[in-house]
Design an enzyme around this catalytic site. Structure first.
Site, PDB file in Angstrom:
ATOM      1  CB  CYS A 192      79.410-120.519  41.990  1.00 32.08           C
ATOM      2  SG  CYS A 192      80.281-122.068  42.239  1.00 32.08           S
ATOM      3  CB  CYS A 207      88.971-129.979  46.976  1.00 32.79           C
ATOM      4  SG  CYS A 207      87.787-131.351  46.994  1.00 32.79           S
ATOM      5  CB  CYS A 211      88.188-134.661  40.544  1.00 27.10           C
ATOM      6  SG  CYS A 211      86.944-135.126  41.771  1.00 27.10           S
ATOM      7  CB  CYS A 222      88.919-130.613  39.820  1.00 27.51           C
ATOM      8  SG  CYS A 222      88.362-129.236  40.843  1.00 27.51           S
ATOM      9  N   GLY A 245      86.157-126.892  46.885  1.00 24.13           N
ATOM     10  CA  GLY A 245      85.884-127.753  48.038  1.00 24.13           C
ATOM     11  C   GLY A 245      84.770-128.751  47.819  1.00 24.13           C
ATOM     12  CD  GLU A 246      82.091-133.284  48.228  1.00 23.05           C
ATOM     13  OE1 GLU A 246      82.223-133.261  47.005  1.00 23.05           O
ATOM     14  OE2 GLU A 246      80.965-133.295  48.785  1.00 23.05           O
ATOM     15  CB  SER A 282      77.568-129.675  43.329  1.00 21.76           C
ATOM     16  OG  SER A 282      78.297-130.617  42.573  1.00 21.76           O
ATOM     17  CB  SER A 336      80.315-134.514  40.484  1.00 18.87           C
ATOM     18  OG  SER A 336      80.076-133.157  40.763  1.00 18.87           O
ATOM     19  CG  LEU A 337      77.678-140.599  37.433  1.00 16.44           C
ATOM     20  CD1 LEU A 337      77.674-141.340  38.757  1.00 16.44           C
ATOM     21  CD2 LEU A 337      76.488-141.039  36.575  1.00 16.44           C
ATOM     22  CG  HIS A 338      82.021-135.720  36.444  1.00 15.12           C
ATOM     23  ND1 HIS A 338      80.945-134.917  36.150  1.00 15.12           N
ATOM     24  CD2 HIS A 338      82.700-135.066  37.430  1.00 15.12           C
ATOM     25  CE1 HIS A 338      80.982-133.838  36.918  1.00 15.12           C
ATOM     26  NE2 HIS A 338      82.027-133.908  37.702  1.00 15.12           N
ATOM     27  CG  ASN A 380      85.156-123.494  32.409  1.00 14.86           C
ATOM     28  OD1 ASN A 380      84.877-122.969  31.329  1.00 14.86           O
ATOM     29  ND2 ASN A 380      84.373-123.417  33.461  1.00 14.86           N
TER      30      ASN A 380
HETATM   31  N1  SAH Z   1      83.188-130.807  45.117  1.00 22.68           N
HETATM   32  C1  SAH Z   1      81.870-130.738  44.607  1.00 22.68           C
HETATM   33  C2  SAH Z   1      81.442-129.315  44.319  1.00 22.68           C
HETATM   34  C3  SAH Z   1      82.463-128.412  43.709  1.00 22.68           C
HETATM   35  S1  SAH Z   1      82.954-128.814  42.060  1.00 22.68           S
HETATM   36  C4  SAH Z   1      81.711-131.605  43.373  1.00 22.68           C
HETATM   37  O1  SAH Z   1      82.725-132.105  42.884  1.00 22.68           O
HETATM   38  O2  SAH Z   1      80.578-131.821  42.946  1.00 22.68           O
HETATM   39  C5  SAH Z   1      81.476-128.371  41.150  1.00 22.68           C
HETATM   40  C6  SAH Z   1      81.374-128.988  39.774  1.00 22.68           C
HETATM   41  O3  SAH Z   1      82.352-128.430  38.894  1.00 22.68           O
HETATM   42  C7  SAH Z   1      81.624-130.489  39.782  1.00 22.68           C
HETATM   43  O4  SAH Z   1      80.664-131.149  39.002  1.00 22.68           O
HETATM   44  C8  SAH Z   1      82.992-130.568  39.152  1.00 22.68           C
HETATM   45  O5  SAH Z   1      83.250-131.827  38.593  1.00 22.68           O
HETATM   46  C9  SAH Z   1      82.949-129.470  38.142  1.00 22.68           C
HETATM   47  N2  SAH Z   1      84.255-129.041  37.636  1.00 22.68           N
HETATM   48  C10 SAH Z   1      85.467-129.159  38.219  1.00 22.68           C
HETATM   49  N3  SAH Z   1      86.427-128.637  37.428  1.00 22.68           N
HETATM   50  C11 SAH Z   1      85.808-128.175  36.317  1.00 22.68           C
HETATM   51  C12 SAH Z   1      86.264-127.526  35.120  1.00 22.68           C
HETATM   52  N4  SAH Z   1      87.533-127.231  34.940  1.00 22.68           N
HETATM   53  N5  SAH Z   1      85.340-127.205  34.194  1.00 22.68           N
HETATM   54  C13 SAH Z   1      84.027-127.456  34.390  1.00 22.68           C
HETATM   55  N6  SAH Z   1      83.546-128.056  35.501  1.00 22.68           N
HETATM   56  C14 SAH Z   1      84.418-128.420  36.451  1.00 22.68           C
HETATM   57 FE1  SF4 Z   2      87.150-130.508  42.391  1.00 18.98          FE
HETATM   58 FE2  SF4 Z   2      84.747-131.196  43.398  1.00 18.98          FE
HETATM   59 FE3  SF4 Z   2      86.583-133.062  42.755  1.00 18.98          FE
HETATM   60 FE4  SF4 Z   2      87.000-131.449  44.843  1.00 18.98          FE
HETATM   61  S1  SF4 Z   2      85.393-132.973  44.629  1.00 18.98           S
HETATM   62  S2  SF4 Z   2      88.523-132.060  43.316  1.00 18.98           S
HETATM   63  S3  SF4 Z   2      86.113-129.546  44.096  1.00 18.98           S
HETATM   64  S4  SF4 Z   2      85.540-131.654  41.354  1.00 18.98           S
END
Ligand code: SAH
Ligand code: SF4
Length: 339
Positions: free
Chosen positions: A101, A108, A112, A115, A155-156, A187, A210-212, A286
């Site tokens: 990964c 970033c 979110c 994160c 990062g995004e 992602s 990432s929908l969430h 996590n």
């Molecule tokens: N920025 C992009 C890619 C990096 S994050 C994105 O947000 O998709 C990759 C994935 O890890 C995303 O789905 C994000 O929501 C998730 N993620 C972020 N923090 C996390 C954590 N503490 N535990 C599990 N997944 C996490």
């Molecule tokens: Fe974290 Fe991805 Fe959100 Fe950036 S976009 S803050 S890396 S979950």
């Protein structure tokens, strides 16, 4: 420019502009990625004048392993970049091979709330070379080839679109790191215009979004980006992408205890996704010491899973990696920066 940032196509153009044959690019790629040399002088089938010119225009980027944490099936790398910044990459051992990964930015800006990577703002984009070098450094460290790559580190990626797509071209190139497009996944948090643009990208890379959360109220609370591109716009972009490419999109759904893991949320998610060319990947959270959210318990997770599965939507649960180490992406970097 860092030689690891250059795609073979651009290197071919460079040689053609110099009045040379384009196959020189293939030769350079073989030296870089098959033989893994670390200087132009070692490229012994290339003429001296050409080597001198290459030295003028390119350098060998270097990233340094600053720290490595190893758990049962995971190793986490903290890399120091040439300008002193830190990024992370994670190596995971599966039954079917090893995956890495990679990070795409230093920090970033998407913010979110759950994160750790986004807790520290973006310093800059990574160059394509700095993303390639994460792979090269890990392959050198473990003395074997990596089978698959996910661009899900710090990062995004779609906020660094050009460099990330160059990275994909370089690692996918048969003369480059030669990782099949179907073994590469990117992602995004849902940058709608870039999802649409990516539909025209020529390689068959997997896309995850990432929908969430299944509704805008909840998603806006945990993901600021939803205020710029709401769920309807994201789903429309996914429809557009899957029609154009004929590929299924992964919907990532991070389970946060008491926030988005209820049965109501599961049912709402089913209504949102029914009939779409997607499948769902449930992600256990996590936990990190800086952020309040908790991981959903196993019972809640399984109830959520069952509701979605019974609706006929394909769903998997992401395997937990990184037991015993700072598994949440961004944690190692944050620790280092805060030191
Ligand atoms: N920025 C992009 C890619 C990096 S994050 C994105 O947000 O998709 C990759 C994935 O890890 C995303 O789905 C994000 O929501 C998730 N993620 C972020 N923090 C996390 C954590 N503490 N535990 C599990 N997944 C996490
Ligand atoms: Fe974290 Fe991805 Fe959100 Fe950036 S976009 S803050 S890396 S979950």
């Amino acid at each position: 420019m860092d030689i690891y940032s250059v795609t073979k196509e651009n290197l071919s153009k460079y040689f053609i502009d110099m009045g040379l044959k384009s196959y020189k690019a293939t030769q350079v790629f073989e030296w870089l990625y098959s033989k893994r040399v670390k200087s132009f002088d070692e490229m012994t089938n290339i003429k001296k004048e050409v080597i001198e010119k290459l030295k003028e225009d390119y350098y060998f980027g270097k990233i340094e392993i600053k720290e490595k944490q190893t758990g049962k099936d995971t190793s986490k790398y903290l890399f120091k970049l040439e300008d002193g910044n830190f990024i992370e990459a994670v190596l995971m051992m599966h039954d079917y091979g090893v995956s890495v990964c990679v990070s795409s930015q230093i920090g970033c800006n998407m913010g979110c709330s759950f994160c750790e990577s986004g807790r520290l703002k973006k310093v800059r984009n990574l160059t394509a070379g700095e993303i390639v070098e994460q792979i090269l450094a890990i392959e050198e460290d473990i003395k074997r080839r990596i089978d698959s790559i996910v661009i899900m580190g710090i990062g995004e990626p779609f906020d660094n679109y050009e460099n990330v797509t160059d990275f994909m071209r370089i690692i996918n190139d048969p003369k480059g790191v030669a990782i099949g497009a179907r073994h590469i996944t990117v992602s995004t948090s849902g940058i709608v215009p870039k999802i649409k643009e990516f539909a025209a990208f020529p390689l068959q890379i997997n896309l995850a979004v990432s929908l969430h959360a299944p509704n805008d109220e909840l998603r806006s609370k945990i993901m600021k980006i939803n205020k710029a591109y709401n769920i309807k716009e994201v789903m429309d972009a996914i429809d557009y992408y899957s029609k154009k490419t004929n590929r299924r999109v992964t919907i990532e759904y991070l389970l946060l205890k008491g926030v988005n893991d209820t049965k109501e949320c599961a049912n709402e998610l089913v209504n949102l996704l029914k009939g779409k060319n997607v499948y769902v990947n449930l992600i256990p959270y996590n936990e990190t010491s800086h952020i309040e959210y908790k991981r959903s318990d196993d019972k809640t997770k399984m109830e959520f899973y069952d509701i979605v599965r019974k609706s006929g939507i394909t769903i998997t649960i992401r395997k937990k990696f990184g037991g015993g180490i700072d598994a949440a992406c961004g944690q190692l970097r944050a620790k280092e920066v805060e030191k």
